[in-house]
Design a protein around this motif. Structure first.
Motif, PDB file in Angstrom:
ATOM      1  N   UNK A 199      32.566  44.229  48.899  1.00  0.00           N
ATOM      2  CA  UNK A 199      32.730  44.543  47.476  1.00  0.00           C
ATOM      3  C   UNK A 199      32.970  43.206  46.804  1.00  0.00           C
ATOM      4  N   UNK A 200      32.759  43.126  45.507  1.00  0.00           N
ATOM      5  CA  UNK A 200      32.893  41.824  44.870  1.00  0.00           C
ATOM      6  C   UNK A 200      34.352  41.524  44.570  1.00  0.00           C
ATOM      7  N   UNK A 201      34.804  40.369  45.005  1.00  0.00           N
ATOM      8  CA  UNK A 201      36.195  39.982  44.781  1.00  0.00           C
ATOM      9  C   UNK A 201      36.248  38.811  43.816  1.00  0.00           C
ATOM     10  N   UNK A 202      35.962  39.102  42.553  1.00  0.00           N
ATOM     11  CA  UNK A 202      36.016  38.041  41.552  1.00  0.00           C
ATOM     12  C   UNK A 202      37.027  38.441  40.486  1.00  0.00           C
ATOM     13  N   UNK A 203      37.490  37.471  39.720  1.00  0.00           N
ATOM     14  CA  UNK A 203      38.348  37.792  38.575  1.00  0.00           C
ATOM     15  C   UNK A 203      37.434  38.229  37.443  1.00  0.00           C
ATOM     16  N   UNK A 204      37.356  39.516  37.198  1.00  0.00           N
ATOM     17  CA  UNK A 204      36.334  39.983  36.247  1.00  0.00           C
ATOM     18  C   UNK A 204      36.661  39.581  34.814  1.00  0.00           C
ATOM     19  N   UNK A 205      37.903  39.226  34.544  1.00  0.00           N
ATOM     20  CA  UNK A 205      38.255  38.816  33.186  1.00  0.00           C
ATOM     21  C   UNK A 205      38.083  37.329  32.934  1.00  0.00           C
ATOM     22  N   UNK A 206      37.672  36.597  33.967  1.00  0.00           N
ATOM     23  CA  UNK A 206      37.467  35.159  33.787  1.00  0.00           C
ATOM     24  C   UNK A 206      35.976  34.853  33.734  1.00  0.00           C
ATOM     25  N   UNK A 207      35.665  33.669  33.234  1.00  0.00           N
ATOM     26  CA  UNK A 207      34.257  33.256  33.175  1.00  0.00           C
ATOM     27  C   UNK A 207      33.783  32.843  34.562  1.00  0.00           C
ATOM     28  N   UNK A 208      32.472  32.738  34.694  1.00  0.00           N
ATOM     29  CA  UNK A 208      31.883  32.261  35.944  1.00  0.00           C
ATOM     30  C   UNK A 208      32.510  30.931  36.345  1.00  0.00           C
ATOM     31  N   UNK A 209      32.580  30.050  35.349  1.00  0.00           N
ATOM     32  CA  UNK A 209      33.116  28.718  35.602  1.00  0.00           C
ATOM     33  C   UNK A 209      34.542  28.790  36.148  1.00  0.00           C
ATOM     34  N   UNK A 210      35.387  29.590  35.512  1.00  0.00           N
ATOM     35  CA  UNK A 210      36.786  29.672  35.942  1.00  0.00           C
ATOM     36  C   UNK A 210      36.916  30.297  37.326  1.00  0.00           C
ATOM     37  N   UNK A 211      36.043  31.262  37.615  1.00  0.00           N
ATOM     38  CA  UNK A 211      36.054  31.846  38.950  1.00  0.00           C
ATOM     39  C   UNK A 211      35.757  30.796  40.012  1.00  0.00           C
ATOM     40  N   UNK A 212      34.775  29.970  39.730  1.00  0.00           N
ATOM     41  CA  UNK A 212      34.420  28.942  40.705  1.00  0.00           C
ATOM     42  C   UNK A 212      35.526  27.887  40.792  1.00  0.00           C
ATOM     43  N   UNK A 213      36.116  27.564  39.638  1.00  0.00           N
ATOM     44  CA  UNK A 213      37.217  26.595  39.652  1.00  0.00           C
ATOM     45  C   UNK A 213      38.373  27.135  40.494  1.00  0.00           C
TER      46      UNK A 213
END
Lengths: 638, 262
Positions: free
Chosen positions: B89-103
């Motif tokens: 399943x996707x484990x990303x911060x959905x409220x953050x931007x792509x950039x912030x997720x990668x940071x």
């Protein structure tokens, strides 16, 4: 500086202009490229050195005067450096569109006798490698984006842009001054570029374009729309297109700063970051901006919608005074306009990146009058320009853009309408014929006039009106004349319609339209209405969607003569696709092909059927095919 | 030339109550290898990955990472030694931007303290710029420039999967565990993803363990395939060998084939 500028104006080839600019102001920023999220400036010195080293590197590898260099890739500094390098050696550049397919690569490389090719990346290099055995004249394929090229390093024909420049640096050390000699040997009459026409019919033709053509063309353009050294320009229309070539000459002549977008998907964002003074977009892209704002406003809250509506109302009214009646609006309206500007209009311009836009241009095909009016209402005056690969520019709007026309002829260009209603053009600079196709050249020339193949007329203000391609003006059985393109453009102004093809002809009594819905916008509309759907195919055949599109068709019909109205239409279960040969590279309809392909549907429409079972072959990008079965409706409109 | 072993799983067993999820599983991943882990539903593939990156503590057996026993190393430290993971399943911060997720994926490389962060002083600023450069290279690599500043939650599924891969890459793993990175994608998205995985593998030389159901993808991109069935390893070899193994055909491919025929 004036003296320098004057000297620059007298130079007759593009590399000479580059050299002059480098000598006059080496450290001035010439272009910018967005890379890894940052806009990196490049000075005239950097540009000059890249061109110099690349040109010398090319000649070490065997590129000679009179040779041709094919170039394909996104708009990047390297594209133009490669072009200038080829020209500096005394050769010419052959521009290819980025979505060119391998068989076209083979044809153009072979036909133009290209000995070298510059291809941006793995994707573009693959196209050359796929037909590698069939283009024996090609010696090297040069790439400038190393991503994914690791496994290609062992292929002897492949070399990187840097490696070529590296060869040039060594060569320069051994032969100082050679490059400057090469440049001074160039003449204005030399071929600078070969522009292959997108070819709505038959094989592409390669128009030979001289340095004179480009430089004088750019000057003519500037007489109507002056460039300034402080101008920012965003380069993203295809470099293989003659219009973009003219703008690059504008860069050399007037030092307009050229900005290259990060990728094709980020163009809209990049426009906003740069805020260009100068923007050339195709009619579709201008329309796209309008639809984008309209859709966003549909999703906005009621207060915002009200502000938008009121401001646009004022904007429309004021632009009517300014542009249609050519008079200053009354004081009350001027006051209201101030308010509308402050509340809304300036923000729309800002969101679209058009806040500094002095010149918005469009060309290629005609822009709907509603789009013109919309932009005038928000305070951006778009001009339509008309030109051909063979002679450019021909006509352009001045400060007053009159919708539906392409403006009066530019200075130094004569335009007349032949007895058949065809637009003929005469100018002091025209192309030097089609490469290896003198019979085609003879066909288009007559007593020094160029026969454009477009049907047109002059209106009461002396503005040229382009109706359509001469061969595309059609009549219905009842004798009513109509232009399918005109009707299609009107249809496409609806945010829900992405594309349309109007069918009619002498053996038919009414018009039938095959329409592509705009999947995003119709999808959003359906979600709002609570209409469930699965795929494009499913959505396109919903009864509710037909009713939605019917309204748009009827709106267009109201402006058409009763005998030439769209009485029936179908929503296609897929989008028209250039990969399947349904559209040309510039996304124009391939009518004959489409009419054969959808023959059953057209027949059904004229025999009064209401449904048609269709099986369509869908071609995926990797070459695989699948069959889609569906029932297509044929819907009536008033 | 003998390649070094990156990951060595020895006799791993794990049971939940009476259900034994893994039984004496041995697994070896060489450095720079792309290994696929396949098996029917419930075979224990995700379980094995969970043991490797420390979500589960095995009942018995050892996990060696670059010769070091990490069986009892806590979860967060395993990221620190270079084990990255792309989740099912996707484990990303959905409220953050792509950039912030990668940071956020770069977290283990940040060295500055809270005070310099608060004032964005020299070191903090320098490091942010340095880390941003690394992240921008990943953005360029995965061709996601156009969603750099978009909120991840608003993006389509296939794209979020790609960003999830980017997040895993941002931590510069030496061993990447990919748990069904192509699940739920359409054909085109799958092909893009396969391309990216191969590129990552080729250009960065990362060792990978890929759990995937799409046999076409596995056969195309894996160098070696390990098959699990009911918590036991039943085959280990090249894709070609494995697809001919009668045990595998019975346990996995056979069912598939029967289903297609039936």
């Amino acid at each position: 500086m004036d003296k320098v500028q004057k000297a620059v104006q007298e130079l007759d080839t593009l590399p000479k202009l580059l050299l002059a600019n480098y000598r006059a102001h080496p450290s001035l920023v010439a272009m910018r490229k967005k890379d890894l999220g940052v806009w990196n400036p490049l000075t005239w010195e950097e540009c000059y050195l890249w061109v110099k080293h690349f040109a010398l590197g090319l000649s070490v590898l065997g590129f000679k005067k009179g040779d041709r260099l094919s170039i394909v890739g996104d708009n990047d500094p390297q594209w133009y450096w490669a072009e200038l390098a080829a020209q500096a050696v005394g050769g010419a550049a052959v521009g290819l569109y980025i979505d060119v397919i391998p068989s076209e690569v083979q044809y153009i490389v072979d036909h133009s006798d290209s000995t070298f090719a510059v291809a941006k990346d793995q994707e573009q290099c693959d196209k050359f490698l796929e037909v590698t055995d069939k283009i024996p004249k090609l010696q090297k394929i040069i790439y400038w984006d190393p991503k994914g090229m690791r496994s290609y390093r062992s292929i002897p024909r492949i070399i990187s842009f840097e490696e070529v420049a590296e060869l040039g640096i060594q060569h320069e050390r051994e032969n100082p001054g050679l490059f400057e000699q090469m440049i001074s040997a160039g003449k204005g009459k030399d071929t600078a570029v070969l522009c292959y026409t997108s070819g709505t019919t038959g094989l592409p033709k390669g128009a030979l374009i001289s340095h004179d053509f480009l430089i004088k063309g750019a000057r003519k353009f500037a007489q109507v729309k002056p460039w300034q050294a402080t101008d920012e320009y965003l380069s993203f229309v295809p470099m293989a297109w003659i219009a973009e070539q003219l703008f690059m000459v504008g860069w050399l002549l007037w030092k307009t700063k050229v900005n290259y977008p990060e990728s094709t998907e980020t163009v809209q964002e990049n426009i906003r970051e740069i805020g260009p003074h100068f923007l050339l977009l195709g009619p579709r892209q201008w329309q796209g901006l309008v639809s984008m704002v309209q859709m966003k406003m549909n999703d906005a809250g009621s207060l915002r919608r009200w502000i938008y509506k009121a401001s646009m109302g004022i904007g429309y009214r004021v632009s009517q005074y300014r542009f249609e009646r050519r008079e200053s609006p009354p004081l009350l309206w001027r006051g209201l306009h101030r308010l509308a500007e402050w509340a809304c209009l300036v923000h729309i311009r800002d969101q679209l990146g058009l806040r500094r836009a002095r010149t918005g241009l469009t060309g290629g095909s005609s822009l709907g009058p509603d789009v013109f009016r919309w932009f005038q209402a928000i305070g951006v005056n778009i001009s339509e320009a008309y030109g051909l690969t063979e002679v450019n520019p021909v006509a352009m709007h001045r400060d007053w853009a009159k919708a539906g026309t392409v403006g009066p002829p530019v200075p130094g260009v004569e335009v007349r309408i032949s007895s058949e209603g065809e637009v003929w053009v005469r100018s002091d600079v025209i192309f030097d014929g089609y490469h290896k196709q003198p019979e085609e050249t003879a066909k288009i020339l007559e007593d020094g006039w160029i026969k454009t193949g477009d049907a047109g007329l002059f209106d009461e203000n002396g503005h040229l009106v382009i109706l359509d391609r001469l061969k595309d003006m059609l009549t219905l059985r009842g004798g009513e004349r109509y232009s399918p393109t005109y009707i299609e453009n009107r249809l496409k102004f609806s945010p829900y319609i992405k594309d349309a093809m109007v069918v009619g002809g002498e053996d038919r009594d009414f018009l039938f339209a095959i329409i592509n819905i705009d999947f995003d916008n119709v999808g959003r509309w359906a979600e709002k209405k609570g209409i469930s759907y699965t795929t494009f195919v499913d959505l396109s055949q919903k009864k509710e969607v037909y009713e939605l599109i019917q309204e748009d068709v009827e709106r267009v019909n109201r402006n058409l003569p009763p005998k030439a109205r769209v009485k029936k239409f179908s929503l296609l279960h897929k989008e028209f696709d250039p990969d399947e040969g349904e559209l040309t590279k510039t996304r124009k309809l391939r009518r004959a092909f489409l009419e054969t392909r959808y023959w059953a549907m057209i027949k059904a429409a004229y025999t009064g059927q209401e449904n048609l079972a269709t099986e369509a072959e869908v071609k995926y990008r990797d070459g695989r095919t699948a069959i889609v079965r569906t029932e297509i409706r044929i819907w009536g409109a008033e | 030339m003998e390649r070094k072993t990156c990951l060595h799983v020895q006799g791993l067993s794990l049971s939940f109550g009476g259900v034994s999820a893994l039984q004496h599983v041995d697994l070896e991943v060489e450095e720079g290898e792309l290994l696929a882990l396949i098996g029917p539903n419930g075979a224990g593939k995700t379980c094995l990955l969970n043991c490797i990156n420390g979500f589960y503590r095995p009942d018995s057996g050892r996990i060696l990472y670059k010769g070091r026993d990490i069986t009892s190393l806590p979860l967060h430290k395993r990221a620190g030694i270079g084990i990255g993971r792309v989740f099912q399943g996707i484990q990303l911060y959905s409220g953050l931007s792509t950039l912030d997720n990668l940071m956020a994926g770069r977290q283990r490389f940040f060295r500055y303290n809270i005070l310099s962060a608060l004032w964005f002083l020299g070191r903090a600023k320098r490091e942010e710029i340095q880390q941003r450069k690394v992240v921008e290279k990943i953005i360029d690599f995965l061709e996601i420039e156009y969603v750099r500043k978009k909120m991840v939650g608003e993006l389509p599924y296939g794209l979020r999967k790609r960003i999830d891969l980017g997040r895993a890459l941002a931590m510069e793993p030496e061993l990447l565990l990919l748990d069904e990175p192509m699940a739920g994608m359409n054909l085109e998205e799958k092909e893009d993803m396969a391309r990216f995985i191969l590129d990552v593998h080729e250009e960065r030389g990362i060792s990978m363990v890929l759990v995937e159901h799409d046999m076409g993808v596995v056969m195309d991109i894996a160098q070696r395939v390990v098959v699990l069935d009911f918590g036991r390893k039943i085959a280990d070899g090249t894709p070609r060998e494995v697809s001919k193994n009668p045990g595998v055909i019975a346990a996995y491919l056979g069912q598939e084939a029967q289903r297609t025929v039936g």
